[in-house]
Design a protein around this motif. Structure first.
Motif, PDB file in Angstrom:
ATOM      1  N   SER A  36       1.104  32.363 -36.822  1.00 28.99           N
ATOM      2  CA  SER A  36       0.276  33.213 -35.906  1.00 28.99           C
ATOM      3  C   SER A  36      -0.158  33.634 -36.442  1.00 28.99           C
ATOM      4  O   SER A  36       0.363  34.529 -36.881  1.00 28.99           O
ATOM      5  CB  SER A  36       1.306  33.687 -34.797  1.00 28.99           C
ATOM      6  N   LYS A  37      -2.070  33.224 -36.800  1.00 33.99           N
ATOM      7  CA  LYS A  37      -2.877  34.563 -37.422  1.00 33.99           C
ATOM      8  C   LYS A  37      -2.310  35.898 -37.262  1.00 33.99           C
ATOM      9  O   LYS A  37      -2.969  35.967 -35.674  1.00 33.99           O
ATOM     10  CB  LYS A  37      -3.837  34.267 -37.966  1.00 33.99           C
ATOM     11  N   THR A  38      -2.368  37.399 -37.888  1.00 33.45           N
ATOM     12  CA  THR A  38      -2.545  38.636 -37.542  1.00 33.45           C
ATOM     13  C   THR A  38      -3.297  39.242 -38.495  1.00 33.45           C
ATOM     14  O   THR A  38      -3.548  38.732 -39.199  1.00 33.45           O
ATOM     15  CB  THR A  38      -1.552  39.201 -36.723  1.00 33.45           C
ATOM     16  N   THR A  39      -4.479  40.358 -37.824  1.00 35.85           N
ATOM     17  CA  THR A  39      -4.714  41.424 -38.540  1.00 35.85           C
ATOM     18  C   THR A  39      -4.226  42.633 -39.312  1.00 35.85           C
ATOM     19  O   THR A  39      -3.478  43.230 -37.940  1.00 35.85           O
ATOM     20  CB  THR A  39      -6.600  41.025 -38.115  1.00 35.85           C
ATOM     21  N   GLU A  45      -4.849  39.454 -43.096  1.00 33.76           N
ATOM     22  CA  GLU A  45      -4.638  38.563 -42.496  1.00 33.76           C
ATOM     23  C   GLU A  45      -3.717  37.959 -42.493  1.00 33.76           C
ATOM     24  O   GLU A  45      -3.507  37.527 -44.100  1.00 33.76           O
ATOM     25  CB  GLU A  45      -5.346  37.612 -41.432  1.00 33.76           C
ATOM     26  N   SER A 120       8.872  43.274 -33.009  1.00 31.77           N
ATOM     27  CA  SER A 120       7.764  43.388 -34.616  1.00 31.77           C
ATOM     28  C   SER A 120       9.318  43.214 -35.720  1.00 31.77           C
ATOM     29  O   SER A 120      10.640  43.002 -34.387  1.00 31.77           O
ATOM     30  CB  SER A 120       7.687  44.594 -34.568  1.00 31.77           C
ATOM     31  N   TYR A 157       1.320  41.383 -33.725  1.00 31.41           N
ATOM     32  CA  TYR A 157       0.909  39.786 -34.189  1.00 31.41           C
ATOM     33  C   TYR A 157       1.165  39.974 -31.738  1.00 31.41           C
ATOM     34  O   TYR A 157       2.265  40.574 -31.595  1.00 31.41           O
ATOM     35  CB  TYR A 157       2.513  38.733 -34.360  1.00 31.41           C
ATOM     36  N   ASP A 158       0.930  39.308 -31.710  1.00 32.82           N
ATOM     37  CA  ASP A 158       0.578  39.722 -30.280  1.00 32.82           C
ATOM     38  C   ASP A 158       1.844  38.527 -29.255  1.00 32.82           C
ATOM     39  O   ASP A 158       1.689  38.413 -28.624  1.00 32.82           O
ATOM     40  CB  ASP A 158      -0.936  39.040 -29.926  1.00 32.82           C
ATOM     41  N   ASP A 159       1.655  37.071 -30.367  1.00 34.56           N
ATOM     42  CA  ASP A 159       2.344  36.739 -29.916  1.00 34.56           C
ATOM     43  C   ASP A 159       4.202  36.718 -29.389  1.00 34.56           C
ATOM     44  O   ASP A 159       4.472  35.317 -29.412  1.00 34.56           O
ATOM     45  CB  ASP A 159       2.543  34.982 -30.690  1.00 34.56           C
TER      46      ASP A 159
END
Length: 190
Positions: A36-39, A45, A120, A157-159
């Motif tokens: 799951s990619k995040t910035t 990223e 998190s 991470y939004d997921d």
């Protein structure tokens, strides 16, 4: 006198999801999700690779669960048995037995309302690779040293996800009420 059709409405949404009496409320979810990619801070990223937590979980039996990464807000601890962690195909899965403290009760209330529902984790990357050929650069985390997971109001991470565990008794009551409603509904429609 002719039978009149009657209608009853039961709002099951208002049923409380409190734990059974004497049972501590629990939170379960995913503190990290693989691939799951995040910035991270508008600088780069990041992706967590499957298996990144396996060594940490096998070697460290003292991980804490916190609220918003604050070490003054301990919710559970693997060493005491109030936090369980496992890595599965999706990510880092957890279950926390909430303390009967103002923090635990307040967090449960905020989660029940839907205000807080993500996570998190705190770690040191022990194995990682960087791809500077893309903009922004991509960091892939292969292995971590895990020291905490956190229920947070703003996740990186939004997921990630966190939810209160409903007691089995409440699930059974809801299921029975739904069956009863459907049975009554069927009789009334005849």
């Amino acid at each position: 006198m002719k039978n009149k059709r009657e209608t009853r409405i039961v709002d099951i949404a208002k049923l409380k999801t409190r734990a059974e009496e004497g049972e501590s409320p629990k939170i379960t979810g995913y503190a990290a999700v693989f691939n799951s990619k995040t910035t991270i801070g508008d600088f780069f990223e990041e992706i967590i690779e499957p298996g990144a937590f396996s060594q940490a979980l096998s070697e460290n039996n003292d991980v804490r669960a916190l609220f918003n990464h604050n070490w003054d807000n301990v919710l559970g601890r693997s060493k005491s048995g109030t936090l369980s962690l496992e890595e599965d195909d999706r990510g880092l899965k957890f279950e926390i037995e909430l303390p009967n403290t103002s923090l635990g009760r307040d967090l449960a209330e905020s989660m029940e309302r839907g205000d807080i529902n993500q996570c998190s984790f705190g770690f040191f990357a022990t194995e990682e690779t960087w791809d500077y050929s893309v903009e922004p650069a991509l960091r892939t985390i292969h292995e971590v040293e895990l020291f905490e997971i956190s229920i947070v109001s703003i996740p990186a991470y939004d997921d990630t996800e966190a939810a209160l565990v409903r007691s089995k008794e409440i699930d059974e009551k809801v299921e029975k009420r739904i069956k009863l409603i459907n049975k009554i509904k069927g009789v009334l429609e005849e």
